[in-house]
Design a protein around this motif. Structure first.
Motif, PDB file in Angstrom:
ATOM      1  N   LEU A 188       0.824  -1.205   0.000  1.00 12.91           N
ATOM      2  CA  LEU A 188       0.000   0.000   0.000  1.00 12.91           C
ATOM      3  C   LEU A 188       0.857   1.254   0.000  1.00 12.91           C
ATOM      4  N   GLU A 189       1.933   1.238   0.779  1.00  9.48           N
ATOM      5  CA  GLU A 189       2.817   2.402   0.848  1.00  9.48           C
ATOM      6  C   GLU A 189       3.519   2.636  -0.485  1.00  9.48           C
ATOM      7  N   ARG A 190       3.934   1.567  -1.154  1.00 13.50           N
ATOM      8  CA  ARG A 190       4.560   1.725  -2.472  1.00 13.50           C
ATOM      9  C   ARG A 190       3.575   2.333  -3.462  1.00 13.50           C
ATOM     10  N   ALA A 191       2.348   1.869  -3.428  1.00 12.21           N
ATOM     11  CA  ALA A 191       1.326   2.409  -4.324  1.00 12.21           C
ATOM     12  C   ALA A 191       1.063   3.883  -4.034  1.00 12.21           C
ATOM     13  N   ALA A 192       1.036   4.238  -2.744  1.00 20.39           N
ATOM     14  CA  ALA A 192       0.804   5.632  -2.374  1.00 20.39           C
ATOM     15  C   ALA A 192       1.942   6.525  -2.846  1.00 20.39           C
ATOM     16  N   ARG A 193       3.174   6.058  -2.700  1.00 25.77           N
ATOM     17  CA  ARG A 193       4.330   6.837  -3.173  1.00 25.77           C
ATOM     18  C   ARG A 193       4.266   7.013  -4.680  1.00 25.77           C
ATOM     19  N   GLY A 194       3.853   5.960  -5.389  1.00 22.11           N
ATOM     20  CA  GLY A 194       3.737   6.061  -6.832  1.00 22.11           C
ATOM     21  C   GLY A 194       2.693   7.077  -7.250  1.00 22.11           C
ATOM     22  N   SER A 195       1.580   7.117  -6.521  1.00 25.27           N
ATOM     23  CA  SER A 195       0.521   8.082  -6.821  1.00 25.27           C
ATOM     24  C   SER A 195       0.979   9.504  -6.565  1.00 25.27           C
ATOM     25  N   ARG A 196       1.712   9.673  -5.452  1.00 21.31           N
ATOM     26  CA  ARG A 196       2.222  11.019  -5.139  1.00 21.31           C
ATOM     27  C   ARG A 196       3.209  11.469  -6.205  1.00 21.31           C
ATOM     28  N   GLY A 197       4.057  10.565  -6.659  1.00 27.35           N
ATOM     29  CA  GLY A 197       5.031  10.904  -7.688  1.00 27.35           C
ATOM     30  C   GLY A 197       4.353  11.261  -9.003  1.00 27.35           C
ATOM     31  N   ALA A 198       3.312  10.511  -9.354  1.00 31.63           N
ATOM     32  CA  ALA A 198       2.580  10.799 -10.585  1.00 31.63           C
ATOM     33  C   ALA A 198       1.885  12.151 -10.490  1.00 31.63           C
ATOM     34  N   GLY A 199       1.366  12.476  -9.283  1.00 34.07           N
ATOM     35  CA  GLY A 199       0.710  13.759  -9.084  1.00 34.07           C
ATOM     36  C   GLY A 199       1.671  14.919  -9.244  1.00 34.07           C
ATOM     37  N   ARG A 200       2.884  14.747  -8.706  1.00 31.22           N
ATOM     38  CA  ARG A 200       3.879  15.817  -8.855  1.00 31.22           C
ATOM     39  C   ARG A 200       4.272  15.985 -10.309  1.00 31.22           C
ATOM     40  N   GLY A 201       4.366  14.878 -11.027  1.00 29.18           N
ATOM     41  CA  GLY A 201       4.721  14.959 -12.441  1.00 29.18           C
ATOM     42  C   GLY A 201       3.654  15.678 -13.243  1.00 29.18           C
ATOM     43  N   ALA A 202       2.388  15.394 -12.931  1.00 32.36           N
ATOM     44  CA  ALA A 202       1.291  16.062 -13.624  1.00 32.36           C
ATOM     45  C   ALA A 202       1.284  17.549 -13.296  1.00 32.36           C
ATOM     46  N   GLY A 203       1.604  17.885 -12.032  1.00 33.34           N
ATOM     47  CA  GLY A 203       1.657  19.287 -11.642  1.00 33.34           C
ATOM     48  C   GLY A 203       2.738  20.035 -12.397  1.00 33.34           C
ATOM     49  N   SER A 204       3.894  19.389 -12.594  1.00 34.20           N
ATOM     50  CA  SER A 204       4.993  20.022 -13.333  1.00 34.20           C
ATOM     51  C   SER A 204       4.593  20.255 -14.775  1.00 34.20           C
ATOM     52  N   ALA A 205       3.871  19.259 -15.345  1.00 32.21           N
ATOM     53  CA  ALA A 205       3.427  19.403 -16.729  1.00 32.21           C
ATOM     54  C   ALA A 205       2.448  20.564 -16.858  1.00 32.21           C
TER      55      ALA A 205
END
Length: 227
Positions: A188-205
């Motif tokens: 669950l923690e790995r999945a949460a980190r992946g979601s947070r990382g994807a969110g930051r990437g979308a924010g940068s875009a």
């Protein structure tokens, strides 16, 4: 297998069994990972056992509905034997062999997981539950005593404990329950980190897009000024 003296020898028996069981850590890891995917996707864990194994099964569901170590959302997990009104009514009306199978047919949905715990691997009510689960598309995992045994054969996956006594098998089952919970939380923690990382990437875009828009606006302003 070594024959140990009573009382203090129980510790030696447990150490011997635990050492052998350590080689099965990859199975508990896989089960925890899979369970995290199923439950976080809206699926459910059903669990059952008899006697001491019922206590171990209920321990597992409690860790998922409550928490294992760190705080996290609750997940759907039901210990089938804990519903005394259902189990006694079913046993009275349909026979003891149906007490879990009928509940599996009621609660289980395709893609869910049924965890069955048995020191003998030969309990008729658990074997019936496994049959009902497979018919419903519910994946069956078994924690048992020594292999081979009927429940092992009737499950999709099994984890068998080689130990000379029922008590030691149950103790290793509890270790397995905690290992599954540790793997579950880590997934669950790995999945949460992946979601947070994807969110930051979308924010940068999005930020880059806004920057490009500002540059285009500045260019149009300059053209108007020259005109």
């Amino acid at each position: 297998m070594t024959v140990h003296p009573p009382v203090v020898g129980h510790c030696d028996e447990l150490l011997e069994a635990l050492g052998a069981f350590r080689a099965s850590a990859h199975v508990t890891q896989r089960w925890g990972d899979r369970l995290a995917a199923v439950l976080s996707g809206g699926g459910r864990l059903l669990a059952a056992g008899n006697g001491g194994s019922a206590a171990q099964a209920q321990h597992l569901t409690a860790e998922l509905v409550g928490r294992y170590r760190d705080d996290r959302p609750p997940f759907s997990a039901i210990a089938l034997h804990a519903d005394t009104s259902s189990t006694t009514a079913i046993a009275n009306d349909y026979g003891v062999d149906e007490v879990f199978a009928r509940q599996v047919r009621a609660h289980g949905r395709e893609g869910d997981v049924l965890m069955l715990l048995s020191t003998s691997g030969a309990s008729a009510n658990l074997l019936s539950a496994a049959d009902s689960a497979r018919a419903a598309g519910v994946r069956v995992w078994a924690l048992t005593g020594c292999a081979p045994n009927p429940l092992m054969a009737g499950s999709d996956e099994s984890l068998c404990v080689e130990a000379p006594s029922t008590a030691t098998v149950q103790e290793i089952h509890l270790v397995a329950v905690h290992m599954i919970c540790a793997a579950f939380d880590a997934a669950l923690e790995r999945a949460a980190r992946g979601s947070r990382g994807a969110g930051r990437g979308a924010g940068s875009a999005r930020g880059a897009g806004r920057g490009a828009g500002s540059a285009r606006g500045a260019g149009r302003a300059a053209q108007r000024k020259r005109g």
